[in-house]
Motif scaffolding. Sequence first.
Motif, PDB file in Angstrom:
ATOM      1  N   THR A 127      37.167  24.390 -15.022  1.00  0.00           N
ATOM      2  CA  THR A 127      36.377  24.246 -16.357  1.00  0.00           C
ATOM      3  C   THR A 127      35.716  23.249 -16.972  1.00  0.00           C
ATOM      4  O   THR A 127      35.866  22.160 -16.412  1.00  0.00           O
ATOM      5  CB  THR A 127      37.446  25.105 -17.717  1.00  0.00           C
ATOM      6  OG1 THR A 127      38.292  24.143 -17.540  1.00  0.00           O
ATOM      7  CG2 THR A 127      38.130  26.399 -16.923  1.00  0.00           C
ATOM      8  N   ALA A 128      34.960  23.275 -17.944  1.00  0.00           N
ATOM      9  CA  ALA A 128      34.349  22.391 -18.665  1.00  0.00           C
ATOM     10  C   ALA A 128      33.816  23.050 -20.181  1.00  0.00           C
ATOM     11  O   ALA A 128      33.626  24.268 -20.060  1.00  0.00           O
ATOM     12  CB  ALA A 128      33.042  21.709 -18.057  1.00  0.00           C
ATOM     13  N   ASP A 129      33.589  22.169 -20.998  1.00  0.00           N
ATOM     14  CA  ASP A 129      33.036  22.770 -22.263  1.00  0.00           C
ATOM     15  C   ASP A 129      31.614  23.461 -22.117  1.00  0.00           C
ATOM     16  O   ASP A 129      30.977  22.919 -21.339  1.00  0.00           O
ATOM     17  CB  ASP A 129      32.711  21.637 -23.249  1.00  0.00           C
ATOM     18  CG  ASP A 129      34.015  20.946 -23.750  1.00  0.00           C
ATOM     19  OD1 ASP A 129      35.015  21.740 -23.685  1.00  0.00           O
ATOM     20  OD2 ASP A 129      34.053  19.845 -24.407  1.00  0.00           O
ATOM     21  N   PRO A 130      31.406  24.394 -22.708  1.00  0.00           N
ATOM     22  CA  PRO A 130      29.968  25.198 -22.388  1.00  0.00           C
ATOM     23  C   PRO A 130      28.999  24.422 -22.642  1.00  0.00           C
ATOM     24  O   PRO A 130      28.120  24.388 -21.960  1.00  0.00           O
ATOM     25  CB  PRO A 130      29.879  26.418 -23.630  1.00  0.00           C
ATOM     26  CG  PRO A 130      31.561  26.467 -24.031  1.00  0.00           C
ATOM     27  CD  PRO A 130      32.213  25.311 -23.598  1.00  0.00           C
ATOM     28  N   ALA A 131      28.973  23.513 -23.857  1.00  0.00           N
ATOM     29  CA  ALA A 131      27.729  22.586 -23.754  1.00  0.00           C
ATOM     30  C   ALA A 131      27.725  21.556 -22.671  1.00  0.00           C
ATOM     31  O   ALA A 131      26.504  21.200 -22.362  1.00  0.00           O
ATOM     32  CB  ALA A 131      27.963  21.592 -24.993  1.00  0.00           C
ATOM     33  N   GLU A 132      28.587  21.020 -22.220  1.00  0.00           N
ATOM     34  CA  GLU A 132      28.673  20.139 -21.176  1.00  0.00           C
ATOM     35  C   GLU A 132      28.112  20.825 -19.734  1.00  0.00           C
ATOM     36  O   GLU A 132      27.315  20.349 -18.966  1.00  0.00           O
ATOM     37  CB  GLU A 132      29.942  19.461 -20.736  1.00  0.00           C
ATOM     38  CG  GLU A 132      30.076  18.700 -19.658  1.00  0.00           C
ATOM     39  CD  GLU A 132      29.291  17.478 -19.502  1.00  0.00           C
ATOM     40  OE1 GLU A 132      28.685  17.255 -20.702  1.00  0.00           O
ATOM     41  OE2 GLU A 132      29.118  16.787 -18.552  1.00  0.00           O
ATOM     42  N   ARG A 133      28.726  22.007 -19.618  1.00  0.00           N
ATOM     43  CA  ARG A 133      28.004  22.953 -18.420  1.00  0.00           C
ATOM     44  C   ARG A 133      26.612  23.224 -18.478  1.00  0.00           C
ATOM     45  O   ARG A 133      26.118  22.990 -17.570  1.00  0.00           O
ATOM     46  CB  ARG A 133      28.863  24.219 -18.193  1.00  0.00           C
ATOM     47  CG  ARG A 133      30.326  24.021 -18.244  1.00  0.00           C
ATOM     48  CD  ARG A 133      31.111  25.338 -17.835  1.00  0.00           C
ATOM     49  NE  ARG A 133      31.381  26.135 -18.775  1.00  0.00           N
ATOM     50  CZ  ARG A 133      31.066  27.386 -19.147  1.00  0.00           C
ATOM     51  NH1 ARG A 133      29.996  27.828 -18.393  1.00  0.00           N
ATOM     52  NH2 ARG A 133      31.606  28.114 -20.202  1.00  0.00           N
TER      53      ARG A 133
ATOM     54  N   THR B  62      35.307  18.237 -18.221  1.00  0.00           N
ATOM     55  CA  THR B  62      34.305  17.924 -19.032  1.00  0.00           C
ATOM     56  C   THR B  62      33.973  16.540 -19.088  1.00  0.00           C
ATOM     57  O   THR B  62      33.023  15.683 -19.201  1.00  0.00           O
ATOM     58  CB  THR B  62      34.680  18.175 -20.385  1.00  0.00           C
ATOM     59  OG1 THR B  62      34.829  19.666 -20.612  1.00  0.00           O
ATOM     60  CG2 THR B  62      33.806  17.963 -21.484  1.00  0.00           C
TER      61      THR B  62
ATOM     62  N   ASP C 172      39.806  20.676 -15.875  1.00  0.00           N
ATOM     63  CA  ASP C 172      38.834  20.545 -17.072  1.00  0.00           C
ATOM     64  C   ASP C 172      37.924  19.524 -16.645  1.00  0.00           C
ATOM     65  O   ASP C 172      38.378  18.419 -16.671  1.00  0.00           O
ATOM     66  CB  ASP C 172      39.478  20.419 -18.609  1.00  0.00           C
ATOM     67  CG  ASP C 172      38.508  20.645 -19.464  1.00  0.00           C
ATOM     68  OD1 ASP C 172      37.262  20.130 -19.334  1.00  0.00           O
ATOM     69  OD2 ASP C 172      38.638  20.960 -20.575  1.00  0.00           O
TER      70      ASP C 172
ATOM     71  N   ASP D  77      28.481  34.189 -18.864  1.00  0.00           N
ATOM     72  CA  ASP D  77      29.994  33.807 -19.100  1.00  0.00           C
ATOM     73  C   ASP D  77      30.753  35.194 -19.725  1.00  0.00           C
ATOM     74  O   ASP D  77      31.650  35.595 -19.177  1.00  0.00           O
ATOM     75  CB  ASP D  77      30.188  32.907 -20.088  1.00  0.00           C
ATOM     76  CG  ASP D  77      29.983  31.467 -19.396  1.00  0.00           C
ATOM     77  OD1 ASP D  77      29.689  31.492 -18.273  1.00  0.00           O
ATOM     78  OD2 ASP D  77      30.064  30.484 -20.060  1.00  0.00           O
TER      79      ASP D  77
END
Length: 202
Positions: free
Chosen positions: A132-138, A184, A182, A161
């Motif tokens: 996973t990762a933060d949506p903004a970082e993805r 991120t 994670d 998503d």
Amino acid sequence: MVIAIDGPAGAGKSSVARAVARQLGFTYLDSGAMYRAVALAAIEQGREPAAVARSLRVELGERILLDGADVTEAIRTPAVSEGASRAAADPAVREAMVAQQRRLLARGNWVAEGRDIGTVVAPEAELKVFLTADPAERARRRAAELGADQARVLAEQAIRDERDRTREHSPLHPAPGSVTLDTTALSLDQVVQHVVRLASQR
Ligand code: CDP
């Protein structure tokens, strides 16, 4: 041995899976490319994804071949991303893809990546990782990769998503027994080494 890597768009699945496979001498399976190929064929032929899924011949490797034609770049457009996400919600499409994926994974050593590898395709995989990762970082990663506008990628990503997580058939969620990572704040190399370490412990 099968290593299953699942997670949302832009979490780093493809880069991580490719690098882990190279390091361990395993074969890399990009299951998303199969859903993308179905979407592309459906768009090109003006047919329903379920109708093309059964007869489709997808060859995965350095280049992605669809019925013999090189579609490596053509399957990465925003229109095909959206089409793949829609096609992947159809149980008839999933059934055809999962059967092909299981046939491949039955023999040899694999790093397979997607949304349902650990939950549906290979629940018996020796190692299951949920990235996973933060949506903004993805969205930042994906925009950089495509040379696209980040705000637009973030908006399109949110729609996919949501569809992946809430669809009735094989929704995206961590498989029982999977390790969630994670990414991120991690570099690609840090994630790769972590997964390789986990694999060597199995
Ligand atoms: O990484 P990204 O989300 O851009 O795409 P992908 O991994 O190539 O997958 C494309 C689409 O196929 C996703 O939006 C999912 O809806 C679907 N997919 C799936 O449902 N199951 C898989 N095992 C792989 C992909």
